[in-house]
Design a protein around this motif. Structure first.
Motif, short mmCIF file in Angstrom:
data_model
loop_
_atom_site.label_atom_id
_atom_site.label_comp_id
_atom_site.label_asym_id
_atom_site.label_seq_id
_atom_site.Cartn_x
_atom_site.Cartn_y
_atom_site.Cartn_z
N GLY A 107 0.78 -1.23 0.00
CA GLY A 107 0.00 0.00 0.00
C GLY A 107 0.81 1.28 0.00
N ARG A 108 2.10 1.20 0.27
CA ARG A 108 2.91 2.41 0.38
C ARG A 108 3.29 2.98 -0.98
NH1 ARG A 108 8.31 3.14 4.25
NH2 ARG A 108 8.48 5.40 4.04
N PHE A 109 3.48 2.10 -1.97
CA PHE A 109 3.90 2.53 -3.31
C PHE A 109 2.95 1.94 -4.36
CE2 PHE A 109 7.70 1.96 -0.59
CZ PHE A 109 8.06 3.30 -0.45
N PRO A 110 1.72 2.45 -4.43
CA PRO A 110 0.69 1.83 -5.30
C PRO A 110 1.00 1.87 -6.79
CG PRO A 110 -0.10 3.89 -4.34
CD PRO A 110 1.18 3.56 -3.64
N ILE A 111 1.68 2.90 -7.25
CA ILE A 111 1.99 2.97 -8.68
C ILE A 111 2.98 1.88 -9.05
CG2 ILE A 111 3.05 4.36 -10.50
CD1 ILE A 111 1.93 6.84 -9.06
N MET A 112 4.08 1.79 -8.31
CA MET A 112 5.08 0.76 -8.60
C MET A 112 4.49 -0.64 -8.51
SD MET A 112 8.06 -0.15 -9.47
CE MET A 112 9.59 0.73 -9.18
N ALA A 113 3.48 -0.82 -7.66
CA ALA A 113 2.85 -2.14 -7.50
C ALA A 113 2.26 -2.65 -8.82
CB ALA A 113 1.77 -2.08 -6.42
N GLY A 114 1.96 -1.76 -9.74
CA GLY A 114 1.41 -2.19 -11.03
C GLY A 114 2.36 -3.06 -11.82
N ALA A 115 3.66 -2.90 -11.57
CA ALA A 115 4.65 -3.70 -12.30
C ALA A 115 4.61 -5.16 -11.91
CB ALA A 115 6.05 -3.13 -12.08
N SER A 116 4.01 -5.47 -10.75
CA SER A 116 3.94 -6.88 -10.35
C SER A 116 2.56 -7.49 -10.61
CB SER A 116 4.32 -7.05 -8.88
OG SER A 116 3.51 -6.27 -8.04
N LEU A 117 1.74 -6.82 -11.41
CA LEU A 117 0.50 -7.44 -11.86
C LEU A 117 0.85 -8.68 -12.67
CD1 LEU A 117 -1.54 -4.27 -12.92
CD2 LEU A 117 -2.20 -5.90 -11.14
N PRO A 118 0.03 -9.73 -12.58
CA PRO A 118 0.37 -10.99 -13.26
C PRO A 118 0.40 -10.86 -14.79
CG PRO A 118 -1.33 -11.32 -11.59
CD PRO A 118 -1.17 -9.85 -11.75
N GLN A 137 8.74 8.73 -14.60
CA GLN A 137 7.73 9.80 -14.60
C GLN A 137 6.92 9.85 -13.30
OE1 GLN A 137 4.69 8.84 -17.74
NE2 GLN A 137 5.82 6.89 -17.80
N TYR A 138 7.07 8.82 -12.45
CA TYR A 138 6.31 8.77 -11.20
C TYR A 138 7.20 8.75 -9.95
CZ TYR A 138 3.02 6.98 -14.71
OH TYR A 138 2.25 6.82 -15.82
N ALA A 139 8.46 8.43 -10.10
CA ALA A 139 9.34 8.18 -8.95
C ALA A 139 9.46 9.37 -8.01
CB ALA A 139 10.72 7.75 -9.44
N ALA A 140 9.63 10.58 -8.57
CA ALA A 140 9.85 11.75 -7.71
C ALA A 140 8.65 12.02 -6.81
CB ALA A 140 10.14 12.97 -8.57
N LYS A 141 7.47 11.62 -7.25
CA LYS A 141 6.26 11.83 -6.46
C LYS A 141 6.03 10.68 -5.48
CE LYS A 141 1.24 12.46 -6.89
NZ LYS A 141 0.10 12.54 -7.84
N GLU A 142 6.14 9.46 -5.97
CA GLU A 142 5.80 8.31 -5.14
C GLU A 142 6.91 7.97 -4.13
OE1 GLU A 142 3.13 4.81 -5.98
OE2 GLU A 142 5.04 3.98 -6.63
N ALA A 321 -5.94 -0.61 -9.20
CA ALA A 321 -6.37 0.69 -9.74
C ALA A 321 -6.94 1.60 -8.66
CB ALA A 321 -7.39 0.48 -10.86
N GLU A 322 -7.66 1.03 -7.71
CA GLU A 322 -8.23 1.84 -6.63
C GLU A 322 -7.14 2.51 -5.81
OE1 GLU A 322 -11.44 2.66 -6.12
OE2 GLU A 322 -11.72 1.65 -8.05
N GLY A 323 -6.06 1.78 -5.59
CA GLY A 323 -4.94 2.36 -4.84
C GLY A 323 -4.27 3.48 -5.61
N VAL A 324 -4.16 3.33 -6.91
CA VAL A 324 -3.52 4.35 -7.74
C VAL A 324 -4.36 5.62 -7.79
CG1 VAL A 324 -2.76 4.91 -10.09
CG2 VAL A 324 -2.27 2.66 -9.13
N PRO A 331 -5.17 5.30 -13.27
CA PRO A 331 -4.58 3.95 -13.34
C PRO A 331 -4.52 3.39 -14.75
CG PRO A 331 -6.73 3.91 -12.25
CD PRO A 331 -6.34 5.34 -12.37
N LYS A 332 -5.50 3.72 -15.59
CA LYS A 332 -5.46 3.22 -16.96
C LYS A 332 -4.27 3.80 -17.71
CE LYS A 332 -8.13 2.68 -21.22
NZ LYS A 332 -6.97 2.99 -22.09
N ALA A 333 -4.03 5.08 -17.53
CA ALA A 333 -2.88 5.71 -18.19
C ALA A 333 -1.57 5.13 -17.66
CB ALA A 333 -2.91 7.21 -17.98
N VAL A 334 -1.49 4.92 -16.34
CA VAL A 334 -0.29 4.35 -15.73
C VAL A 334 0.01 2.98 -16.31
CG1 VAL A 334 0.69 3.43 -13.59
CG2 VAL A 334 -0.49 5.65 -13.57
N LEU A 335 -1.01 2.11 -16.37
CA LEU A 335 -0.80 0.76 -16.88
C LEU A 335 -0.54 0.76 -18.38
CD1 LEU A 335 -0.63 -2.19 -16.07
CD2 LEU A 335 -3.10 -2.39 -16.39
#
Length: 349
Positions: A107-118, A137-142, A321-324, A331-335
């Protein structure tokens, strides 16, 4: 007696030589004049893990590029702190550089968590360049508390269990040690119970029956001795774990402009792939070694079984997506950005 012309020529040559020497003195030693910096690098994996020599090679190249003013000492095997704590260790300066698994803190880094989607990544080499290029594009914020040098992944992992798993319904009632929070959501969705344990503590959890199965890359199953406990292995690239090589901000800011440039030149997508490459090869080779071990079964899924898995885990994307959304990102743009990066770097499954 030399003529006036000759004397003037000699004087002119001497002046030019002196000017050139002064210019060289002003420019060449710019790096050498920088104050010496020693970086404490923390890696929680065992000393013999293939990631460690890659991190040392990264540091050695920095030493060379900085004219010897930036050196580093690598501390493997959780010498400076537990695996779960490495992000905070980089933030607080316990380590100047730390090997961070963002999934260790759900829950701490929800954007990065998308990379471990199956079912996203096909490999860990170009996959590491892909995730780094995407996450910039997300690291400085997250991860605003640290300087993210680069992101990378291991070669795809899968389920390794004490009993045979073929369908997603088999997870129901099982105790699983998930690699990331995203995989943990998948386990919960399928009726399993998550058991939190760092990689170094995973074998103990399995041996004691606290966990029935683990999601892990292939070579590391042997490295951590987990092959002594689990005997069944699904041959499918289920997921990857995203990692970050993170730097203490104050340490970076304390450096000279020339030294910062050296660090920046080594915090790139190219270096992400270089650091991950040998590890990716090591993990990939592990599958054959496990298959050759007596009593182990490495098995593929049928197309029907694989389709059942894809359908069963699809809702995990919605949970992610809810976390993002809470971060203010779409979340759609992120993924979509991640998938485009995977295609660009030829790492899409």
């Amino acid at each position: 007696m030399p003529s006036i012309l000759h004397r003037r020529l000699r004087a002119s040559r001497a002046a030019l030589a002196l000017a050139a020497a002064l210019a060289a003195l002003a420019c060449a030693p710019a790096v050498a004049q920088d104050k010496p910096v020693n970086l404490k690098m923390s890696s929680w994996v065992p000393a013999q893990h293939p990631l460690n020599p890659a991190l040392q090679a990264w540091a050695d190249d920095i030493k060379k590029a900085s004219g010897g003013t930036i050196t580093a000492t690598l501390f493997p095997s959780e010498q400076l702190g537990k695996a779960f704590d490495h992000y905070d260790m980089a933030r607080d300066g316990i380590a100047d550089l730390a090997y961070v698994n963002p999934g260790y803190q759900p829950g701490r880094f929800p954007i990065m968590a998308g990379a471990s989607l199956p079912f996203l990544f096909s490999n860990g080499k170009s996959g590491s360049a892909a995730i780094d290029a995407w996450y910039r594009q997300y690291a400085a914020k997250e991860m605003k508390d640290i300087k993210v040098c680069f992101a990378f992944v291991h070669d795809p992992g899968t389920f390794h269990a004490r009993k045979k798993i073929t369908l997603p319904t088999d997870i129901n009632g099982m105790k699983i040690r998930p690699a990331t929070s995203t995989i943990g959501q998948m386990v919960t969705l399928l009726g399993g119970t998550n058991v939190q344990a760092s990689a170094p503590a995973a074998r103990d959890a399995l041996e004691k029956g606290v966990a029935d199965a683990i999601t892990f890359p292939w070579g590391s199953i042997i490295l951590f001795g987990i092959d002594k406990v689990v005997k069944y292995h699904i041959d499918v690239p289920l997921y990857v774990t995203p990692f970050v090589w993170g730097m203490n901000k104050d340490k970076y800011e304390s450096m000279s402009a020339a030294q910062k440039k050296v660090i920046d030149d080594h915090c790139t997508s190219e270096w992400a792939e270089k650091v991950a490459a040998n590890w990716a090869d090591y993990e990939a080779a592990g599958k054959g070694k496990i298959a050759a071990e007596a009593g182990h079964e490495v098995y593929k899924l049928t197309p029907e079984q694989l389709d059942a898995w894809r359908k069963a885990v699809a809702p995990v994307e919605g949970t992610w997506a809810e976390g993002v959304k809470k971060t203010g990102e779409d979340p759609k743009a992120v993924l979509d950005n991640l998938k485009a990066s995977l295609v660009k770097y030829k790492a899409a499954l």
